[in-house]
Scaffold this motif. Structure first.
Motif, short mmCIF file in Angstrom:
data_model
loop_
_atom_site.label_atom_id
_atom_site.label_comp_id
_atom_site.label_asym_id
_atom_site.label_seq_id
_atom_site.Cartn_x
_atom_site.Cartn_y
_atom_site.Cartn_z
N MET A 31 0.85 -1.20 0.00
CA MET A 31 0.00 0.00 0.00
C MET A 31 0.87 1.24 0.00
SD MET A 31 -3.16 -0.75 2.59
CE MET A 31 -2.15 -1.31 3.94
N PRO A 32 0.53 2.23 -0.85
CA PRO A 32 1.27 3.50 -0.81
C PRO A 32 0.76 4.33 0.38
CG PRO A 32 -0.47 3.63 -2.45
CD PRO A 32 -0.49 2.21 -1.90
N ILE A 33 1.69 4.75 1.22
CA ILE A 33 1.33 5.48 2.43
C ILE A 33 2.18 6.74 2.53
CG2 ILE A 33 1.35 5.39 4.98
CD1 ILE A 33 0.74 2.39 4.71
N GLY A 34 1.53 7.85 2.89
CA GLY A 34 2.23 9.09 3.14
C GLY A 34 2.45 9.26 4.63
N VAL A 35 3.70 9.47 5.01
CA VAL A 35 4.05 9.71 6.41
C VAL A 35 4.35 11.19 6.56
CG1 VAL A 35 5.62 9.13 8.30
CG2 VAL A 35 4.95 7.36 6.64
N PHE A 36 3.70 11.83 7.53
CA PHE A 36 3.82 13.26 7.75
C PHE A 36 4.41 13.54 9.13
CE2 PHE A 36 0.30 12.55 4.89
CZ PHE A 36 0.42 13.55 3.93
N ARG A 37 5.17 14.64 9.23
CA ARG A 37 5.70 15.11 10.50
C ARG A 37 4.96 16.41 10.83
NH1 ARG A 37 11.07 15.00 12.91
NH2 ARG A 37 11.74 13.87 11.06
N LEU A 38 4.17 16.38 11.89
CA LEU A 38 3.50 17.58 12.38
C LEU A 38 4.08 17.94 13.74
CD1 LEU A 38 1.52 16.64 10.12
CD2 LEU A 38 -0.31 17.54 11.50
N GLU A 39 3.67 19.06 14.27
CA GLU A 39 4.21 19.50 15.56
C GLU A 39 3.95 18.50 16.67
OE1 GLU A 39 2.95 23.45 16.52
OE2 GLU A 39 3.85 24.30 14.71
N ASP A 40 2.84 17.76 16.59
CA ASP A 40 2.49 16.80 17.64
C ASP A 40 2.98 15.38 17.36
OD1 ASP A 40 0.75 16.18 15.59
OD2 ASP A 40 -1.02 16.09 16.83
N GLY A 41 3.77 15.20 16.31
CA GLY A 41 4.31 13.88 16.02
C GLY A 41 4.09 13.46 14.58
N PHE A 42 4.13 12.15 14.36
CA PHE A 42 4.02 11.59 13.01
C PHE A 42 2.62 11.04 12.77
CE2 PHE A 42 8.48 11.41 14.17
CZ PHE A 42 9.09 11.92 13.04
N HIS A 43 2.19 11.15 11.50
CA HIS A 43 0.87 10.69 11.09
C HIS A 43 1.01 10.00 9.74
CE1 HIS A 43 -1.04 13.01 14.30
NE2 HIS A 43 -0.07 13.88 14.07
N ALA A 44 0.11 9.06 9.46
CA ALA A 44 0.19 8.31 8.21
C ALA A 44 -1.19 8.19 7.57
CB ALA A 44 0.79 6.93 8.46
N LEU A 45 -1.24 8.43 6.26
CA LEU A 45 -2.47 8.33 5.48
C LEU A 45 -2.23 7.48 4.25
CD1 LEU A 45 -3.63 12.08 5.37
CD2 LEU A 45 -4.48 10.28 6.89
N LEU A 46 -3.26 6.78 3.81
CA LEU A 46 -3.20 6.07 2.54
C LEU A 46 -3.01 7.10 1.43
CD1 LEU A 46 -3.48 3.30 1.14
CD2 LEU A 46 -5.93 3.78 0.94
N ASN A 47 -2.09 6.85 0.55
CA ASN A 47 -1.77 7.79 -0.53
C ASN A 47 -2.71 7.60 -1.72
OD1 ASN A 47 -0.43 9.79 -1.95
ND2 ASN A 47 1.15 8.42 -2.70
N ILE A 48 -4.00 7.51 -1.43
CA ILE A 48 -5.01 7.39 -2.48
C ILE A 48 -6.18 8.29 -2.10
CG2 ILE A 48 -6.62 5.85 -3.67
CD1 ILE A 48 -4.67 3.55 -3.07
N CYS A 49 -6.47 9.25 -2.94
CA CYS A 49 -7.60 10.15 -2.68
C CYS A 49 -8.91 9.39 -2.91
CB CYS A 49 -7.53 11.37 -3.61
SG CYS A 49 -8.85 12.56 -3.31
N PRO A 50 -9.84 9.46 -1.96
CA PRO A 50 -11.11 8.75 -2.13
C PRO A 50 -12.00 9.34 -3.22
CG PRO A 50 -11.13 10.00 -0.09
CD PRO A 50 -9.75 10.12 -0.65
N HIS A 51 -11.66 10.51 -3.73
CA HIS A 51 -12.47 11.15 -4.77
C HIS A 51 -12.27 10.45 -6.12
CE1 HIS A 51 -12.96 14.71 -7.70
NE2 HIS A 51 -14.17 14.25 -7.44
N LYS A 52 -11.04 10.46 -6.63
CA LYS A 52 -10.77 9.88 -7.96
C LYS A 52 -9.51 9.03 -8.01
CE LYS A 52 -14.12 11.83 -10.41
NZ LYS A 52 -15.10 11.12 -11.20
N GLY A 53 -8.94 8.70 -6.83
CA GLY A 53 -7.81 7.79 -6.80
C GLY A 53 -6.45 8.41 -7.03
N ALA A 54 -6.34 9.73 -6.96
CA ALA A 54 -5.05 10.40 -7.15
C ALA A 54 -4.10 10.08 -6.01
CB ALA A 54 -5.27 11.91 -7.24
#
Length: 117
Positions: free
Chosen positions: A26-49
Motif C-alpha cells: 500500500m502506498p502510504i504518506g508519512v507526515f511530521r506535524l508538531e504533535d508527532g508523526f501521522h500516516a495516510l493512505l496515498n489514495i484520494c477517495p475522490h478519484k484515486g489520485a
C-alpha cells in the motif's frame, strides 16, 4: 489486530511534505506535524489520485465576515488533482467529514517509524 511494519527512519520525513513509503503493498504518506508523526493512505477517495503527494498547507477559515483567514498551516494535505483538502491527523475531507482517506497509527522506536496495519 494490527501488525506494525517498518516505514522509514524518522529523520527521512520532511516537515512540509509527506515521505511516501510502501507498506504491505500500500502506498502510504508519512507526515511530521508538531504533535508527532501521522500516516495516510496515498489514495484520494475522490478519484484515486496520489493524495499525499499534494501540498501540505493550511486552509481558509470560515468566518462571519467577507474576509479570508488562513488557518491550520501545515495540518492539511490538498489533493493535487482536484484540490480536495484532508486533515492529516484524521484523514477527514474538510467539506464532508463522512468522506475519509484511510489513516494509520504510527509508532516511533528509536529513530524508526512503524505503521500499524
Amino acid at each position: 489486530m494490527t501488525t506494525k511494519h517498518f516505514a522509514c527512519k524518522a529523520d527521512e520525513v520532511p516537515q512540509d511534505m509527506a515521505k511516501i513509503v510502501t507498506v504491505s503493498n500500500m502506498p502510504i504518506g508519512v507526515f511530521r506535524l508538531e504533535d508527532g508523526f501521522h500516516a495516510l493512505l496515498n489514495i484520494c477517495p475522490h478519484k484515486g489520485a496520489a493524495l499525499c503527494e499534494g501540498p501540505v498547507c493550511g486552509t481558509t477559515k470560515q468566518t462571519g465576515a467577507t474576509e479570508f483567514v488562513y488557518d491550520r498551516a501545515g495540518e492539511i494535505v490538498r489533493c493535487a488533482w482536484h484540490g480536495w483538502e484532508f486533515d492529516i491527523r484524521s484523514g477527514e475531507f474538510l467539506v464532508d467529514p463522512a468522506v475519509k482517506t484511510r489513516r494509520f497509527d504510527i509508532s516511533v522506536e528509536g529513530g524508526d517509524l512503524y505503521v500499524h496495519i
